[in-house]
Write an enzyme that holds these catalytic residues in place. Structure first.
Site, PDB file in Angstrom:
ATOM      1  N   LYS A 100       0.847  -1.181   0.000  1.00 37.30           N
ATOM      2  CA  LYS A 100       0.000   0.000   0.000  1.00 37.30           C
ATOM      3  C   LYS A 100       0.889   1.239   0.000  1.00 37.30           C
ATOM      4  O   LYS A 100       1.694   1.435   0.912  1.00 37.30           O
ATOM      5  CB  LYS A 100      -0.920   0.015   1.219  1.00 37.30           C
ATOM      6  CG  LYS A 100      -1.780   1.281   1.272  1.00 37.30           C
ATOM      7  CD  LYS A 100      -2.433   1.455   2.626  1.00 37.30           C
ATOM      8  CE  LYS A 100      -2.951   2.883   2.768  1.00 37.30           C
ATOM      9  NZ  LYS A 100      -3.431   3.174   4.129  1.00 37.30           N
ATOM     10  N   GLY A 161      -7.736   9.237  10.321  1.00 35.52           N
ATOM     11  CA  GLY A 161      -7.946   9.276  11.759  1.00 35.52           C
ATOM     12  C   GLY A 161      -8.995  10.245  12.239  1.00 35.52           C
ATOM     13  O   GLY A 161      -9.192  10.400  13.449  1.00 35.52           O
ATOM     14  N   THR A 210      -8.133   3.488  12.908  1.00 39.19           N
ATOM     15  CA  THR A 210      -8.501   4.234  14.104  1.00 39.19           C
ATOM     16  C   THR A 210      -9.921   3.946  14.558  1.00 39.19           C
ATOM     17  O   THR A 210     -10.198   3.889  15.765  1.00 39.19           O
ATOM     18  CB  THR A 210      -8.328   5.743  13.856  1.00 39.19           C
ATOM     19  OG1 THR A 210      -7.014   5.990  13.341  1.00 39.19           O
ATOM     20  CG2 THR A 210      -8.504   6.536  15.131  1.00 39.19           C
TER      21      THR A 210
END
Length: 257
Positions: A100, A161, A210
């Protein structure tokens, strides 16, 4: 509509949920959340996760890389050179070539630097990496990355996040409609409904960290996300009713007694 399996770079996956390995209380909690989520893939921040120091707890002792696909990522990289160097190390350390890529811009909002992302994606593809790429929710850049040879397009739903949920449904839908490789929403999911919305738009999967790791009960949230992704996918395949400006009674009004 008949469903088709999620296939990334020629490999089929049973789960459309990908989870991370950061921010958990410890590796055991991470492993428990993984089990509850049913995910087949975990992202691994090569610059932050211990994979080799036997004097410290190691991720591989809790999440078996022979049973769960490790997806090395370039979290914390702000230049193409840093990202490419990090993934070269990942390939040397674990033989991983499915990766990634994320190249960030400003530390405040962590939006991707798309110029650096395009440049480093080409370098990685030229070296034989299979690149899943974190990108802005811009259909033009998404098309360029697919044409370049990226194996999955991963537009952000909202800043990393933030937990704000998907902020630009129109662009995500456009990216889904134009793409022939998997589209996986990456970043911004806060709760189960956000994951369902992504899947209802036709996305092939959702990646989150998150939203699970910082929940009050990460394992329960992981389980909720598993069901949310399944429900959203089923709703997409079922085809939602059209939205209407006025009420439409479930029982016809004609012929009433």
């Amino acid at each position: 509509m008949q469903d088709k399996p999620l296939v990334i770079a020629g490999r089929e996956y049973a789960s459309r949920l990908i989870i991370g390995t950061g921010k958990y209380k410890d590796y055991q909690q991470n492993a428990d959340a993984l089990a509850a989520s049913g995910a087949d893939i975990v992202t691994v921040a090569m610059r932050r996760v211990n994979l080799s120091d036997p004097n410290e707890p190691m991720l591989v002792d809790f999440i078996d890389p022979t049973k769960t696909v490790y997806l090395p990522n370039t979290a914390g990289c702000f230049t193409g050179e840093d990202a490419v160097r990090t993934l070269r190390l990942a390939r040397e350390a674990g033989g991983w070539d499915l990766v990634k890529l994320e190249v960030l811009s400003d530390p405040k909002h962590l939006y991707p630097d798309m110029v650096e992302t395009l440049r480093s994606a080409k370098m990685l593809i030229d070296e034989g990496f299979k690149v899943m790429v974190y990108c802005s929710d811009d259909p033009v850049f998404a098309r360029k990355l697919e044409d370049m040879g990226c194996v999955a397009i991963m537009p952000l739903g909202a800043p990393i996040g933030s937990g704000l949920g998907l902020q630009n449904l129109v662009n995500i839908r456009l990216i889904v409609e134009q793409s022939s490789v998997p589209v996986i929403v990456d970043a911004g999911v806060g709760t189960a409904s956000d994951a369902s919305i992504a899947m209802e738009l036709g996305c092939d999967g959702v990646l989150m960290n998150t939203a699970i790791a910082e929940a009050k009960d990460p394992v329960r949230m992981a389980r909720a996300m598993k069901h949310a992704v399944i429900a959203g996918r089923e709703a997409y395949l079922a085809g939602r009713m059209p939205k209407k400006r006025y009420a439409d009674p479930s029982s016809p009004l004609a012929g009433l007694i």
